[in-house]
Scaffold this motif. Structure first.
Motif, PDB file in Angstrom:
ATOM      1  N   ILE A  86      31.199  42.955 -25.160  1.00  0.00           N
ATOM      2  CA  ILE A  86      31.267  41.488 -25.078  1.00  0.00           C
ATOM      3  C   ILE A  86      32.472  41.003 -25.883  1.00  0.00           C
ATOM      4  O   ILE A  86      33.219  40.121 -25.460  1.00  0.00           O
ATOM      5  N   ILE A  87      32.703  41.627 -27.023  1.00  0.00           N
ATOM      6  CA  ILE A  87      33.827  41.222 -27.887  1.00  0.00           C
ATOM      7  C   ILE A  87      35.161  41.580 -27.242  1.00  0.00           C
ATOM      8  O   ILE A  87      36.078  40.775 -27.164  1.00  0.00           O
ATOM      9  N   TYR A 156      31.052  31.906 -33.883  1.00  0.00           N
ATOM     10  CA  TYR A 156      31.989  30.890 -34.387  1.00  0.00           C
ATOM     11  C   TYR A 156      31.589  30.460 -35.801  1.00  0.00           C
ATOM     12  O   TYR A 156      30.785  29.538 -35.978  1.00  0.00           O
ATOM     13  N   ARG A 175      33.014  42.168 -34.849  1.00  0.00           N
ATOM     14  CA  ARG A 175      34.295  41.808 -34.231  1.00  0.00           C
ATOM     15  C   ARG A 175      35.428  42.598 -34.884  1.00  0.00           C
ATOM     16  O   ARG A 175      36.288  43.154 -34.207  1.00  0.00           O
TER      17      ARG A 175
ATOM     18  N   GLY B 390      43.725  43.825 -36.916  1.00  0.00           N
ATOM     19  CA  GLY B 390      42.920  42.765 -36.305  1.00  0.00           C
ATOM     20  C   GLY B 390      41.864  42.184 -37.233  1.00  0.00           C
ATOM     21  O   GLY B 390      41.226  41.191 -36.899  1.00  0.00           O
ATOM     22  N   GLU B 398      41.771  29.807 -35.336  1.00  0.00           N
ATOM     23  CA  GLU B 398      41.454  28.393 -35.169  1.00  0.00           C
ATOM     24  C   GLU B 398      42.682  27.511 -35.419  1.00  0.00           C
ATOM     25  O   GLU B 398      42.812  26.421 -34.873  1.00  0.00           O
ATOM     26  N   GLY B 411      37.073  32.482 -34.740  1.00  0.00           N
ATOM     27  CA  GLY B 411      36.223  33.590 -34.317  1.00  0.00           C
ATOM     28  C   GLY B 411      36.303  33.797 -32.822  1.00  0.00           C
ATOM     29  O   GLY B 411      37.382  33.886 -32.256  1.00  0.00           O
ATOM     30  N   GLY B 412      35.130  33.856 -32.170  1.00  0.00           N
ATOM     31  CA  GLY B 412      35.117  34.006 -30.724  1.00  0.00           C
ATOM     32  C   GLY B 412      34.992  35.451 -30.282  1.00  0.00           C
ATOM     33  O   GLY B 412      34.776  36.363 -31.088  1.00  0.00           O
ATOM     34  N   TYR B 413      35.154  35.656 -28.963  1.00  0.00           N
ATOM     35  CA  TYR B 413      34.998  36.982 -28.352  1.00  0.00           C
ATOM     36  C   TYR B 413      35.587  36.912 -26.958  1.00  0.00           C
ATOM     37  O   TYR B 413      35.959  35.841 -26.465  1.00  0.00           O
ATOM     38  N   GLY B 414      35.700  38.063 -26.346  1.00  0.00           N
ATOM     39  CA  GLY B 414      36.067  38.097 -24.931  1.00  0.00           C
ATOM     40  C   GLY B 414      37.567  38.135 -24.673  1.00  0.00           C
ATOM     41  O   GLY B 414      38.375  38.340 -25.580  1.00  0.00           O
ATOM     42  N   ALA B 415      37.911  37.910 -23.404  1.00  0.00           N
ATOM     43  CA  ALA B 415      39.306  38.042 -22.975  1.00  0.00           C
ATOM     44  C   ALA B 415      40.246  37.131 -23.769  1.00  0.00           C
ATOM     45  O   ALA B 415      41.376  37.520 -24.081  1.00  0.00           O
ATOM     46  N   LYS B 418      41.191  38.715 -27.013  1.00  0.00           N
ATOM     47  CA  LYS B 418      42.226  39.734 -26.831  1.00  0.00           C
ATOM     48  C   LYS B 418      43.613  39.073 -26.790  1.00  0.00           C
ATOM     49  O   LYS B 418      44.577  39.594 -27.350  1.00  0.00           O
ATOM     50  N   GLU B 419      43.669  37.923 -26.149  1.00  0.00           N
ATOM     51  CA  GLU B 419      44.942  37.186 -26.106  1.00  0.00           C
ATOM     52  C   GLU B 419      45.428  36.859 -27.523  1.00  0.00           C
ATOM     53  O   GLU B 419      46.613  36.939 -27.821  1.00  0.00           O
ATOM     54  N   TYR B 421      44.824  38.440 -30.375  1.00  0.00           N
ATOM     55  CA  TYR B 421      45.363  39.606 -31.085  1.00  0.00           C
ATOM     56  C   TYR B 421      46.803  39.877 -30.636  1.00  0.00           C
ATOM     57  O   TYR B 421      47.677  40.162 -31.441  1.00  0.00           O
ATOM     58  N   ARG B 422      47.027  39.778 -29.340  1.00  0.00           N
ATOM     59  CA  ARG B 422      48.385  40.032 -28.819  1.00  0.00           C
ATOM     60  C   ARG B 422      49.366  38.997 -29.335  1.00  0.00           C
ATOM     61  O   ARG B 422      50.502  39.302 -29.676  1.00  0.00           O
ATOM     62  N   TYR B 425      50.373  39.509 -33.055  1.00  0.00           N
ATOM     63  CA  TYR B 425      50.914  40.825 -33.418  1.00  0.00           C
ATOM     64  C   TYR B 425      52.382  40.706 -33.839  1.00  0.00           C
ATOM     65  O   TYR B 425      53.199  40.101 -33.144  1.00  0.00           O
TER      66      TYR B 425
END
Ligand SMILES: Cc1cc2nc3c(=O)[nH]c(=O)nc-3n(C[C@H](O)[C@H](O)[C@H](O)COP(=O)(O)OP(=O)(O)OC[C@H]3O[C@@H](n4cnc5c(N)ncnc54)[C@H](O)[C@@H]3O)c2cc1C
Ligand code: SF4
Lengths: 218, 581
Positions: A86-87, A156, A175, B390, B398, B411-415, B418-419, B421-422, B425
């Motif tokens: 999910i993360i 969050y 995470r 990471g 935020e 925070g958050g998660y998902g695609a 990933k954006e 982190y990129r 970088y």
């Protein structure tokens, strides 16, 4: 785990720096000195992967012992797999956390860094009990939609409702471990576009990048 | 009772050296080359950066089950240091209310297998601080005495840099420096506006091959793992292994020196007793001359533990100064995120294993409220993602809207995560100040009367506190860092360290430049060694590590350890020729 300033958790490599001279690093290792764990010699059991990157005898013995140790249960590992995907799900650029071997990494690192053991085990229990309270089943058994409902409550840190606050710390740990495990894998390097760690001839920043930043070598 | 086994009773070496790091390696190299029969005692194991058994260079993070984390090695799983801040069975202590951290590496080459290769000559002022500001002491020698040896090691070992004609940052014999990385170019441009000089760094890395035994750098950025091509300076690859090839060197590894033995009548050193740590037996080697080079801390320990009726305070310690004046560099640091670098184009930016530019001390202390200067080391770039990568994104994502201008919750998660982190970088920079402390008689190490290590050797107890001089200097560093970050349009990470934390001043020992425990001087009452690093009290006893330093400038110590060790070796050779040793 005590809620700490996020900076304290940042290892320098998390800043993704190519260089911090090791000399500079000397003073900055944020996780500080660590007592060397006492290890007794053990004979490796089972089919341990052969580590081939310059281990000392003591280290090889310690690693063999850690790999033989079983800490997280199958159920816990299954939950970690679902959460880490999910993360870090697959997207058009790269695969998912579990495809990059994150579950195995987390399985090992909580034994290697025992300070993670209780936050990880307790966090997973918290997650299951919350899931049972809300949906009557443990986390891996509820629907993906229900899983996301719980995740949205704990993903969050600045928006969390008081009754979910413990979940936030656990999710932040997940995470961070997931990201670290993913980006330190081969899939993660490709995703990040990291093209170093190989012999090359450094001739400076490429011309088009210099131009973009209005910089030059003269 | 100890069974003192003589290793080879018939052998009396010309020179016995304790330790194979920077100081011991250089002495072994020079003396064996001159034809002396030398024995080196090294507490640790053998190490050769080119032997596959030991190689960590260019391994992938995923080859490590911990992805390079620092669980057993202080600077990560791939770092070429066998040892660290704490070594099992080899404790040290501190007096209450004081702090000291002692980094040791137990291996051929000591801490030079993984050091930062920052190789700075001291300048003329660095030898004469008391004459300038009235604090501490002058060295009994000056820049001109050491310059020929700096020149010699520049050529023999190899170093890159640039000649700038700066008074207290002397020019050298430099190989071409590598071009700046992107953030380094940005820093140079920005610092110029602030009047902060930012020049090519000076690292002992071969940007060009200098002989057929060593390769040229191929820019993997991993000198801390020790270079399999011998393209960076490690005492193991550049000094000890060549010394062994002369046929004049006997290297004994796993040999933990306990004390220096002396003749009760003449008071001269006769050899060294040591613990063979594999068999746990006591052994002795004999030598006509003894050189201590086990690192500044350990050298004080050896002298203080070498007690006899003739030397009741420890060897060469009639002054009572052994262990006194121990001093480490000051250090403070800050990191920042630089939005101008978000979503940067990817290319291989590894470069050499260290920064390509640095800032030498640029201000006049007469106009400041602290007496000594510092230099700044920089970090940044698109480094190899490994353990820790990471971590902590919930404190950052935020603050910065995405490329499409969408503001997100922390925070958050998902695609979209990933954006992030990129996007971030390679968008960080780090700054670390490294400054000169004022050596203080009241900072010292001594023998702890109550504690021994696993070999039964009494251990060191440290007593070290920073003074206002160092704390004010750290404050100045922090102000400078913020200025630089601001000018770059960056945002400093975390809260600015304040008075409560001594402005982020690292605890003593943490910068790993401990020096000064057996300082040199002209007066035997206030110094341990004469200006040739020869003990005032014992003429065939020498010290070749950082113990002789009277002060350390804001220059990392090792290039001067090497130069002084070469100078001392040369003196020993001359004295032997003249029949004085
Ligand atoms: C991470 C890191 C980065 C660094 N970066 C820089 C830098 O960029 N620039 C710089 O100038 N300096 C740097 N330093 C410091 C540098 O490593 C030291 O100044 C240097 O190695 C000291 O040389 P030495 O010969 O005195 O001691 P060491 O290199 O420590 O060698 C001492 C040797 O003696 C052996 N020994 C100790 N006790 C005994 C005993 N009782 N019997 C037998 N053998 C013994 C040890 O095993 C060791 O091999 C760095 C250090 C570290 C740890
Ligand atoms: S950066 Fe250069 S000198 Fe350093 S380890 Fe890599 S190849 Fe060797």
């Amino acid at each position: 785990m005590k809620k700490r300033d996020f900076l304290k958790n940042i290892g320098l490599s998390s800043l993704g720096m190519a260089v911090m001279s090791t000399d500079a690093l000397a003073g900055e290792m944020l996780d500080g000195p660590k007592p060397k764990p006492k290890v007794k010699a053990v004979s490796p059991t089972g089919n341990m992967p052969k580590l081939n990157y310059g281990r000392t005898k003591d280290e090889a013995e310690r690693d063999a012992k850690l790999m033989a140790e079983k800490f997280l249960t199958e159920h816990e590992l299954k939950t970690i797999t679902v959460l880490s995907d999910i993360i870090i799900p697959a997207d058009k650029f790269s695969g998912s956390a579990s495809q990059a071997g994150v579950t195995g990494f987390i399985e090992f690192i909580v034994k290697d860094k025992p300070e993670f053991k209780t936050p990880m085990r307790g966090g997973l229990r918290w997650l299951d009990s919350t899931s049972i309270r809300l949906f009557g089943k443990d986390f891996v058994s509820i629907t993906p939609k229900q899983q996301i409902e719980i995740v949205d409550e704990i993903a969050y840190p600045n928006k969390v409702k008081p009754e979910f606050s413990q979940g936030v710390n656990f999710f932040s740990l997940m995470r961070n471990l997931t990201a670290t495990g993913f980006y330190s894998s081969e899939i993660g390097h490709k995703d990040m576009g990291y093209v170093g760690n190989r012999p090359n001839n450094w001739e400076g920043v490429p011309e088009n990048v210099l131009k973009e930043f209005g910089l030059s070598y003269s | 009772m100890f069974d003192f086994q003589i290793k080879d009773p018939s052998t009396v070496y010309d020179v016995v050296i304790i330790g194979s790091g920077a100081g011991g390696g250089m002495a072994a190299h020079e003396l064996t080359k001159a034809g002396a029969k030398v024995c080196v005692l090294e507490a640790g194991q053998y190490f050769d950066p080119a032997d596959p058994k030991y190689i960590t260079q260019m391994k992938q993070p995923w080859e490590s089950p911990r992805r390079g984390a620092s669980s057993t090695r202080a600077f990560g799983d791939f770092d070429a240091a066998y040892g660290g801040w704490n070594i099992d069975g080899e404790p040290y202590t501190t007096t209450s209310g004081t702090e000291f951290h002692w980094f040791r590496s137990r291996m051929l080459g000591g801490r030079t297998n993984h050091w930062g290769r920052i190789s700075l000559r001291f300048g003329p002022d660095d030898f004469k601080r008391k004459s300038i500001d009235g604090l501490g002491d002058d060295w009994p020698i000056g820049y001109d005495d050491v310059k020929p040896y700096y020149d010699y090691i520049d050529k023999m070992i190899g170093i890159f840099g640039s000649n700038e004609g700066l008074h207290n940052e002397p020019d050298g014999i430099f190989l071409p420096p590598p071009k700046q990385r992107l953030h380094e170019l940005m820093l140079q441009k920005n610092n110029k506006k602030l009047g902060i000089p930012t020049i090519p760094s000076r690292l002992s890395i071969l940007t060009k091959a200098i002989n057929k035994d060593r390769g040229a750098c191929f820019y993997c950025s991993q000198c801390s793992r020790a270079c399999l091509a011998y393209a960076d300076f490690s005492s193991s690859s550049v000094l000890m292994i060549p010394a062994m090839k002369t046929g004049n060197l006997t290297l004994i590894t796993y040999a933990m020196a306990r004390e220096v033995l002396t003749d009760p009548t003449t008071g001269l050193a006769t050899g060294v007793s040591y613990v063979d740590t594999v068999t746990m037996t006591e052994k002795v080697v004999r030598g006509k001359t003894v050189i201590l080079a086990a690192s500044a801390g350990e050298t004080a320990r050896l002298l203080l533990n070498s007690k006899s009726s003739r030397f009741p305070n420890g060897l060469a310690n009639s002054s009572g100064v052994v262990g006194r004046y121990i001093n480490d560099s000051t250090g403070a640091s800050r990191s920042a995120i630089v939005p101008a670098l978000f979503d940067r184009k990817r290319y291989n930016e590894d470069g050499v294993g260290g920064m390509h530019v640095y800032t030498p001390w640029w201000l006049d202390n007469k106009k400041l409220d602290f007496p000594r200067g510092y230099h700044i080391e920089y970090g940044g770039g698109m480094g190899m993602p490994a353990y820790g990568f990471g971590w902590g994104i919930e404190g950052i994502n935020e603050k910065y809207p995405t490329r499409d201008g969408i503001k997100k919750a922390a925070g958050g998660y998902g695609a979209t995560l990933k954006e992030d982190y990129r996007r971030f970088y390679g968008a960080y920079i780090g700054m670390a100040g490294r400054g000169e402390p004022v050596p203080d008689y009241n900072n010292y190490c001594e023998i702890d009367p109550n504690v021994v290590d696993k070999f039964g050797i009494p251990v060191l107890r440290f007593n070290y506190k920073w003074s206002d001089y160092e704390i004010k200097q750290a404050k100045h560093m922090q102000d400078t860092f913020e200025q630089i970050i601001h000018e770059m349009g960056g945002e400093a990470l975390g809260k600015k360290p304040d008075a409560k934390t001594n402005y982020g001043l690292a605890e003593p020992g943490k910068i790993i430049h401990e020096v000064g425990t057996a300082r040199m001087g002209n007066d035997p009452k206030t110094s341990v060694l004469n200006s040739n690093c020869q003990a005032h009290d014992v003429k065939n006893l020498f010290v070749a590590d950082a113990a002789p330093f009277v002060s350390q400038g804001d220059k990392n110590a090792t290039w001067t350890i090497l130069a002084l060790s070469a100078r001392t070796s040369n003196y020993i050779i001359e004295q032997k020729k003249m029949g004085n040793l």
